[in-house]
Every structure is written in structure tokens, then in C-alpha cells.
Design a protein around this motif. Structure first.
Motif, PDB file in Angstrom:
ATOM      1  N   LYS A 120     -33.591  46.964  29.109  1.00  7.35           N
ATOM      2  CA  LYS A 120     -33.822  45.780  29.925  1.00  7.35           C
ATOM      3  C   LYS A 120     -32.623  44.849  29.800  1.00  7.35           C
ATOM      4  N   TYR A 121     -32.427  44.030  30.825  1.00  4.42           N
ATOM      5  CA  TYR A 121     -31.288  43.125  30.847  1.00  4.42           C
ATOM      6  C   TYR A 121     -31.744  41.682  31.036  1.00  4.42           C
ATOM      7  N   VAL A 122     -31.023  40.778  30.378  1.00  2.00           N
ATOM      8  CA  VAL A 122     -31.221  39.342  30.539  1.00  2.00           C
ATOM      9  C   VAL A 122     -29.925  38.779  31.114  1.00  2.00           C
ATOM     10  N   LEU A 123     -30.015  38.083  32.248  1.00  2.00           N
ATOM     11  CA  LEU A 123     -28.832  37.544  32.912  1.00  2.00           C
ATOM     12  C   LEU A 123     -28.826  36.028  32.768  1.00  2.00           C
ATOM     13  N   LEU A 124     -27.820  35.512  32.048  1.00  2.00           N
ATOM     14  CA  LEU A 124     -27.660  34.074  31.831  1.00  2.00           C
ATOM     15  C   LEU A 124     -26.506  33.583  32.708  1.00  2.00           C
TER      16      LEU A 124
ATOM     17  N   MET B 234     -21.260  44.309  37.259  1.00  2.00           N
ATOM     18  CA  MET B 234     -22.358  45.183  36.827  1.00  2.00           C
ATOM     19  C   MET B 234     -22.270  46.535  37.506  1.00  2.00           C
ATOM     20  N   LYS B 235     -21.967  46.521  38.777  1.00  2.00           N
ATOM     21  CA  LYS B 235     -21.874  47.791  39.501  1.00  2.00           C
ATOM     22  C   LYS B 235     -20.706  48.629  38.993  1.00  2.00           C
ATOM     23  N   SER B 236     -19.585  47.964  38.661  1.00  2.00           N
ATOM     24  CA  SER B 236     -18.436  48.714  38.150  1.00  2.00           C
ATOM     25  C   SER B 236     -18.722  49.300  36.773  1.00  2.00           C
ATOM     26  N   LEU B 237     -19.613  48.652  36.019  1.00  2.00           N
ATOM     27  CA  LEU B 237     -20.025  49.156  34.708  1.00  2.00           C
ATOM     28  C   LEU B 237     -21.170  50.159  34.820  1.00  2.00           C
ATOM     29  N   LYS B 238     -21.573  50.425  36.083  1.00  2.00           N
ATOM     30  CA  LYS B 238     -22.679  51.348  36.370  1.00  2.00           C
ATOM     31  C   LYS B 238     -23.997  50.867  35.740  1.00  2.00           C
ATOM     32  N   ILE B 239     -24.164  49.548  35.735  1.00  2.00           N
ATOM     33  CA  ILE B 239     -25.405  48.941  35.259  1.00  2.00           C
ATOM     34  C   ILE B 239     -26.353  48.806  36.438  1.00  2.00           C
ATOM     35  N   ASP B 240     -27.564  49.254  36.266  1.00  2.00           N
ATOM     36  CA  ASP B 240     -28.565  49.168  37.320  1.00  2.00           C
ATOM     37  C   ASP B 240     -29.062  47.727  37.408  1.00  2.00           C
ATOM     38  N   VAL B 241     -28.639  47.021  38.474  1.00  2.00           N
ATOM     39  CA  VAL B 241     -28.983  45.606  38.622  1.00  2.00           C
ATOM     40  C   VAL B 241     -30.495  45.412  38.687  1.00  2.00           C
ATOM     41  N   SER B 242     -31.206  46.417  39.171  1.00  2.00           N
ATOM     42  CA  SER B 242     -32.662  46.293  39.280  1.00  2.00           C
ATOM     43  C   SER B 242     -33.334  46.216  37.910  1.00  2.00           C
ATOM     44  N   ASN B 243     -32.591  46.537  36.831  1.00  2.00           N
ATOM     45  CA  ASN B 243     -33.159  46.473  35.483  1.00  2.00           C
ATOM     46  C   ASN B 243     -33.081  45.075  34.873  1.00  2.00           C
ATOM     47  N   ILE B 244     -32.574  44.095  35.652  1.00  2.00           N
ATOM     48  CA  ILE B 244     -32.583  42.722  35.157  1.00  2.00           C
ATOM     49  C   ILE B 244     -34.032  42.260  35.058  1.00  2.00           C
ATOM     50  N   ASP B 245     -34.439  41.917  33.850  1.00  2.00           N
ATOM     51  CA  ASP B 245     -35.834  41.556  33.598  1.00  2.00           C
ATOM     52  C   ASP B 245     -36.028  40.046  33.511  1.00  2.00           C
ATOM     53  N   ILE B 246     -35.057  39.358  32.906  1.00  2.00           N
ATOM     54  CA  ILE B 246     -35.113  37.900  32.812  1.00  2.00           C
ATOM     55  C   ILE B 246     -33.862  37.328  33.472  1.00  2.00           C
ATOM     56  N   PHE B 247     -34.069  36.421  34.397  1.00  2.00           N
ATOM     57  CA  PHE B 247     -32.985  35.831  35.182  1.00  2.00           C
ATOM     58  C   PHE B 247     -33.003  34.328  34.986  1.00  2.00           C
ATOM     59  N   GLN B 248     -31.921  33.799  34.414  1.00  2.00           N
ATOM     60  CA  GLN B 248     -31.809  32.348  34.321  1.00  2.00           C
ATOM     61  C   GLN B 248     -31.329  31.822  35.666  1.00  2.00           C
ATOM     62  N   VAL B 249     -32.163  31.032  36.324  1.00  2.00           N
ATOM     63  CA  VAL B 249     -31.825  30.479  37.638  1.00  2.00           C
ATOM     64  C   VAL B 249     -30.670  29.499  37.446  1.00  2.00           C
ATOM     65  N   PRO B 250     -29.546  29.690  38.157  1.00  2.00           N
ATOM     66  CA  PRO B 250     -28.359  28.878  37.871  1.00  2.00           C
ATOM     67  C   PRO B 250     -28.538  27.397  38.183  1.00  2.00           C
TER      68      PRO B 250
END
Length: 208
Positions: A94-98, A114-130
């Protein structure tokens, strides 16, 4: 004095695994940061006012029903230079995006990273709203990538968590109703700190 090495926090950067987690700096890249510098308010000879403050003063966005979230938000150069940090909770994948105060430019850079690192963006579980949930920092297109597209109103997913960091006495624009509604429409939980502590546990890292 303590012989600690100091590094500038530029993307791309990835930490070693630490207590089951790995940390990534997704933005800003050094070239992106340098491109923003001429538009900083403190840059000599600039003389520009904060773009976010100028747009808010127009009163275009009165409430979510009359003016839903759109693609027109414009964030100050200083805020676009915010460090965007991704945390990978490895045992749970799971991923947390700050996002700090980043806007759509910084978030676009982060998504590309994230895409260049081949990270599945859909796996972001917690998103800090900017930027405390400001309409100037997020757009529907960005949310479609990070949170998914809107779902039917009858669908209640709540499989992701979105958190806006705001003070206990936050004004009505932080978080903005348009931002809150846009996130809820994508089936995510929406929380605000508002002087309280929000705690989520994956059971994958030591208790604090």
C-alpha cells in the motif's frame, strides 16, 4: 557538529527499506525547482502577487453546488515547489501520498515519477489532500488518476482514505466543498484533522 550529511531533497530519490517501509521523493526535480524560482514572490524584480491569493479574491468559487471542482486552479510557484513524498508500506503493498502544498504541476510530476518507477498509482491507499483542501491545488483530472473516476452515487466504496490537514478553526475554503465532494464522488473516505489526530494502521509496522 554531529557529522550528519545534508542532502537537497530533489527527485528522484528512494530510501532503503526501513521498518517495512520505503520512502520516495517524487517532486520537485532540480530542473523543475529552478524553473519555478523566477516566479517566487521573494525573487528580486518579480513583483508578482501570489496567484492563488489573486484567484481566491475573485470569488469565482462560491460553493460546490454552483461551482464544482474544475481544471482552472492555479497554484503559486512557492507551493508548486513543495516536496511530494510517497511511502510504500511493503508488507501490505500500500502507498501513502503526502503532497504538502503542491499544485497540479507538482502532482503531475509526481504521477509521472510513479509511472516511471512502475508504481501502480491505483495502490495509493491514503492521500493527503494538498494545501488543506484548496480548490487551487487539485483538479478532476489529477483525482481521476490518484483516486479513480467518479462512481455512481449509490456505490459506497470507502476503500481509500483522503485527509485534509486543517486547523481547528479552519475557514470555509479549507477544505473547499468542491474538493470534498469531488473526492467523495470517487468513493473515498474524506477526513479532516481540524485539531484532532487521525490514525490508520496496517498492522505492518511497529505500534507507536
Amino acid at each position: 557538529k554531529n557529522k550528519i550529511s545534508i542532502y537537497e531533497a530533489f527527485a528522484p530519490w528512494m530510501s532503503k527499506e526501513f521498518y517495512g517501509c520505503r520512502f520516495y521523493i517524487l517532486s520537485p526535480e532540480k530542473t523543475f525547482y529552478e524553473a519555478l524560482l523566477p516566479d517566487f514572490n521573494a525573487t528580486p524584480g518579480n513583483g508578482k502577487i501570489d496567484r492563488g491569493r489573486r484567484l481566491r479574491a475573485t470569488g469565482r468559487r462560491v460553493n460546490a453546488s454552483r461551482c464544482p471542482l474544475d481544471e482552472e486552479g492555479e497554484t503559486s510557484a512557492e507551493n508548486e515547489s513543495s516536496i511530494i513524498l510517497l511511502i510504500h508500506v511493503i508488507p501490505k503493498d500500500k502507498y501513502v501520498l503526502l503532497t504538502a502544498d503542491g499544485g497540479k504541476l507538482a502532482l503531475s510530476h509526481a504521477i509521472r515519477a510513479m509511472k516511471s518507477l512502475k508504481i501502480d498509482v491505483s495502490n495509493i491507499d491514503i492521500f493527503q489532500v494538498p494545501h488543506h483542501g484548496s480548490v487551487q491545488n487539485i483538479t478532476p483530472a489529477i483525482l481521476n488518476v490518484i483516486m479513480g473516476v467518479p462512481v455512481p452515487e449509490s456505490t459506497c466504496l470507502f476503500c481509500k482514505k483522503s485527509i485534509a490537514s486543517v486547523s481547528a478553526n479552519a475557514d470555509e475554503e479549507h477544505p473547499a466543498d468542491a474538493v470534498r465532494n469531488a473526492i467523495l464522488q470517487r468513493g473515498s473516505r474524506f477526513c479532516t484533522t481540524a485539531g484532532t489526530i487521525k490514525h490508520f494502521s496496517y498492522g505492518a509496522v511497529p505500534s507507536r
